[in-house]
Motif scaffolding. Structure first.
Motif, short mmCIF file in Angstrom:
data_model
loop_
_atom_site.label_atom_id
_atom_site.label_comp_id
_atom_site.label_asym_id
_atom_site.label_seq_id
_atom_site.Cartn_x
_atom_site.Cartn_y
_atom_site.Cartn_z
N ASN A 121 0.89 -1.22 0.13
CA ASN A 121 -0.03 0.04 0.02
C ASN A 121 1.11 1.29 0.26
O ASN A 121 1.60 1.35 0.96
CB ASN A 121 -1.05 0.17 1.45
N ARG A 122 1.01 2.13 -1.13
CA ARG A 122 1.87 3.26 -1.21
C ARG A 122 1.73 4.28 -0.06
O ARG A 122 2.51 4.71 0.19
CB ARG A 122 1.54 3.55 -2.60
N ALA A 123 0.23 4.37 0.22
CA ALA A 123 -0.04 5.25 1.00
C ALA A 123 0.47 4.90 2.55
O ALA A 123 1.04 5.98 3.26
CB ALA A 123 -1.38 5.46 1.11
N LEU A 124 0.53 3.87 2.82
CA LEU A 124 1.12 3.39 4.07
C LEU A 124 2.62 3.30 3.94
O LEU A 124 3.24 3.53 5.17
CB LEU A 124 0.46 2.06 4.41
N MET A 125 3.19 2.81 2.91
CA MET A 125 4.54 2.72 3.12
C MET A 125 5.67 4.04 2.65
O MET A 125 6.67 4.05 3.27
CB MET A 125 5.12 1.54 1.67
N GLY A 126 4.81 4.98 1.97
CA GLY A 126 5.65 6.04 1.70
C GLY A 126 6.25 6.17 0.38
O GLY A 126 6.63 7.25 -0.02
N ILE A 127 6.17 4.86 -0.11
CA ILE A 127 7.04 4.79 -1.62
C ILE A 127 6.02 3.91 -2.47
O ILE A 127 5.19 3.11 -2.00
CB ILE A 127 8.33 4.35 -1.60
N GLY A 128 6.15 3.96 -3.76
CA GLY A 128 5.41 2.93 -4.47
C GLY A 128 5.82 1.58 -4.64
O GLY A 128 6.98 1.23 -4.25
N THR A 129 5.02 0.55 -4.67
CA THR A 129 5.20 -0.90 -4.85
C THR A 129 6.47 -1.12 -5.70
O THR A 129 7.45 -2.03 -5.43
CB THR A 129 4.06 -1.65 -4.78
N ASP A 130 6.52 -0.51 -6.85
CA ASP A 130 7.38 -1.09 -7.84
C ASP A 130 8.55 -0.47 -7.61
O ASP A 130 9.73 -1.33 -7.56
CB ASP A 130 7.21 -0.39 -9.33
N LEU A 131 8.74 0.53 -6.91
CA LEU A 131 10.25 1.07 -6.44
C LEU A 131 10.65 0.31 -5.01
O LEU A 131 11.88 0.06 -4.89
CB LEU A 131 9.92 2.77 -6.00
N TRP A 132 9.47 -0.15 -4.57
CA TRP A 132 9.91 -0.94 -3.15
C TRP A 132 10.64 -2.25 -3.66
O TRP A 132 11.76 -2.66 -3.08
CB TRP A 132 8.64 -1.18 -2.46
N ALA A 133 10.00 -2.79 -4.65
CA ALA A 133 10.51 -4.02 -5.20
C ALA A 133 12.01 -3.92 -5.73
O ALA A 133 12.65 -4.78 -5.51
CB ALA A 133 9.55 -4.79 -6.06
N ILE A 134 12.14 -2.81 -6.42
CA ILE A 134 13.42 -2.64 -7.32
C ILE A 134 14.46 -2.39 -6.03
O ILE A 134 15.42 -3.01 -6.02
CB ILE A 134 13.28 -1.01 -7.98
N LEU A 135 14.01 -1.74 -5.13
CA LEU A 135 15.30 -1.35 -3.80
C LEU A 135 15.44 -2.57 -3.22
O LEU A 135 16.60 -2.93 -2.67
CB LEU A 135 14.61 -0.42 -3.13
N ALA A 136 14.21 -3.34 -2.91
CA ALA A 136 14.49 -4.48 -1.98
C ALA A 136 15.52 -5.69 -2.83
O ALA A 136 16.45 -6.19 -2.51
CB ALA A 136 13.29 -5.38 -1.86
N ILE A 174 9.38 -1.34 6.34
CA ILE A 174 8.40 -0.48 6.05
C ILE A 174 7.20 -0.71 5.33
O ILE A 174 6.18 -0.10 5.01
CB ILE A 174 9.13 0.79 4.99
N PHE A 175 7.46 -2.28 4.96
CA PHE A 175 6.34 -2.78 3.93
C PHE A 175 4.98 -2.74 4.85
O PHE A 175 5.06 -3.29 6.07
CB PHE A 175 6.75 -4.21 3.53
N ARG A 176 4.09 -2.42 4.09
CA ARG A 176 2.51 -2.43 4.91
C ARG A 176 1.59 -2.80 3.63
O ARG A 176 1.61 -2.16 2.38
CB ARG A 176 2.16 -1.10 5.42
N ARG A 177 0.65 -3.59 3.91
CA ARG A 177 -0.29 -3.82 2.94
C ARG A 177 -1.95 -3.80 3.47
O ARG A 177 -2.02 -3.86 4.80
CB ARG A 177 -0.17 -5.09 2.24
N THR A 178 -2.87 -3.73 2.97
CA THR A 178 -4.40 -3.79 3.21
C THR A 178 -4.93 -5.04 2.95
O THR A 178 -4.97 -5.62 1.85
CB THR A 178 -5.05 -2.52 2.79
N THR A 179 -5.22 -5.76 3.98
CA THR A 179 -6.01 -7.13 3.99
C THR A 179 -7.48 -6.83 3.26
O THR A 179 -7.81 -5.79 3.18
CB THR A 179 -6.17 -7.71 5.41
#
Length: 413
Positions: A121-136, A174-179
């Protein structure tokens, strides 16, 4: 996901020492190449049904459903070779078990990154999911890259490893998701992706192999036991495999572990010094062919329990096992006995640097998604034109992998 191994190759009665098992590398490379192709092909419309994964409710399997089992089979083949090599190099069992757990955790971590990338969830993480995956994934590459030995750059390489580890830790933190219930949650662990499944299977099969490694027939016995577990679980005669998470019961319903254990058993047929006797090529070929044919026959006999990759039925396992054994036997004869290697040169990057090759398509998809590039979602995604695009994409990934390998970027866990 890659092993450098020593193997005696056979020529009639006399065995000579070779530097590595060419047929295993080529089998792994072919499987990796096919996986890249079929994963891309899944987005192409208008093809015959057998070019896609079979639906869960239909008792049928396609060639696409046999790609993952081939990976499990190859994983099993390399387990006795790699573990015996480590035992000879350093007989410390605590260190060996530490290596097994580290490798398992690494595969699970990578699997969880890929499995959760699109669920954040981009709003909860502060970054987009694609960028999160690239950085991880970038952190994973920095941490698990095989850096060259260099006194001059040793400090730099240690810093890069630390940065990679820190980057992965931060991304997980920082990862967060909405169930589906609207609640905020952390990393989902129920589906660890293919790499995670490989990790759990590696742990389970390594455990069984090590506790009985001195008995040559043990892999075949374990294979029968794991197949029986799969049969009993599929037939709903025992309920617990479906109720326990993999981090508690890494054997699952026995399906994945049985395929990998079949690879261990096949390795014991071919690889002298890791369980096999000094037999002739003819004896090895006959033993392997009988093993593969028996798997196919028993798979056919178990068809009343269903044929499905999604349901992990015993027939799917045994058909995949039988096909893998027979294919490997042919590759062994062609590559390790006849030394015919040139035809498979295109698979070298996928066979030698498998983990990096596996991650490259994911890097591509996350990067183009972050850039908003959607051309191929509406163009060249139908029929033969789509197949051609997938073939070109696969070739480009292999070429990029070869280039990065030449530049000393090689992942090893």
């Amino acid at each position: 996901m890659n092993s450098t191994v020593a193997l005696p190759t056979a020529s009639t009665e006399k065995l000579t020492r070779a530097p590595r098992v060419a047929s295993i590398d080529i089998f792994r490379g072919l499987t990796m190449t096919l996986m890249i192709f079929v994963n891309e092909l899944a987005e192409v419309k208008g093809l015959p049904w057998w070019n896609y994964h079979a639906p869960a409710k239909i008792n049928v399997m396609t060639y696409v459903d046999m790609v993952f089992p081939a990976f499990l089979f190859i994983l099993g083949m390399t387990i006795p070779i790699a573990l015996e090599h480590r035992i000879r190099k350093n007989g410390s069992m605590p260190q060996l078990w530490l290596h097994i757990f580290q490798r398992t955790i690494a595969l699970i971590v990578l699997g969880l990154i890929l499995a959760n990338a699109e669920g954040g969830n981009r709003a909860l993480m502060g970054i987009g999911t694609d960028l999160w995956a690239i950085l991880a994934l970038l952190g994973a590459v920095l941490f698990w890259n095989v850096y060259p030995r260099s006194d001059r750059y040793a400090t730099l390489f240690r810093v890069l490893r630390f940065v990679g580890l820190a980057l992965m830790v931060v991304m997980f933190a920082i990862f967060r998701r909405t169930t589906t219930n609207g609640e905020t949650a952390w990393i989902a662990t129920s589906y660890p992706e293919i790499l995670g499944f490989l990790g759990y299977t590696y742990l389970a099969v390594s455990f069984l192999y090590l506790i009985t490694r001195r008995w040559r027939s043990a892999p075949f016995a374990w294979f029968l036991i794991l197949t029986a577990l799969c049969i009993a679980s599929t037939g709903k005669w025992i309920p617990f495999p479906g109720r326990l998470p993999l981090y508690i019961w890494p054997f699952g319903n026995g399906a994945m572990a049985s395929i990998a254990m079949a690879g261990v058993a096949t390795s014991s047929i071919f690889v002298q010094g890791h369980g096999a006797q000094a037999t002739t090529l003819r004896q090895k070929a006959i033993s392997a062919t009988l093993f593969g044919a028996a798997a196919l026959v028993f798979g056919w006999l178990l068809t009343p329990l269903g044929i499905s990759k999604i349901r992990a039925t015993p027939t799917w396992c045994l058909y995949s096992i039988g096909s893998s054994i027979l294919l490997f036997t042919i590759l062994y004869w062609a590559c390790d006995v006849k030394k015919s290697l040139a035809w498979a040169a295109f698979t070298r990057p996928a066979g030698d640097n498998t983990l990096l090759t596996y991650l490259l398509p994911d890097f591509y998809f996350f990067i183009v998604s972050a850039c908003g590039f959607t051309y191929f979602s509406t163009h060249a995604n139908f029929g033969l034109l789509g197949v051609l695009r997938c073939a070109i994409f696969t070739a480009l990934i292999l070429a990029l992998s070869a280039l990065l390998t030449r530049w000393k970027l090689r992942l090893h866990i």
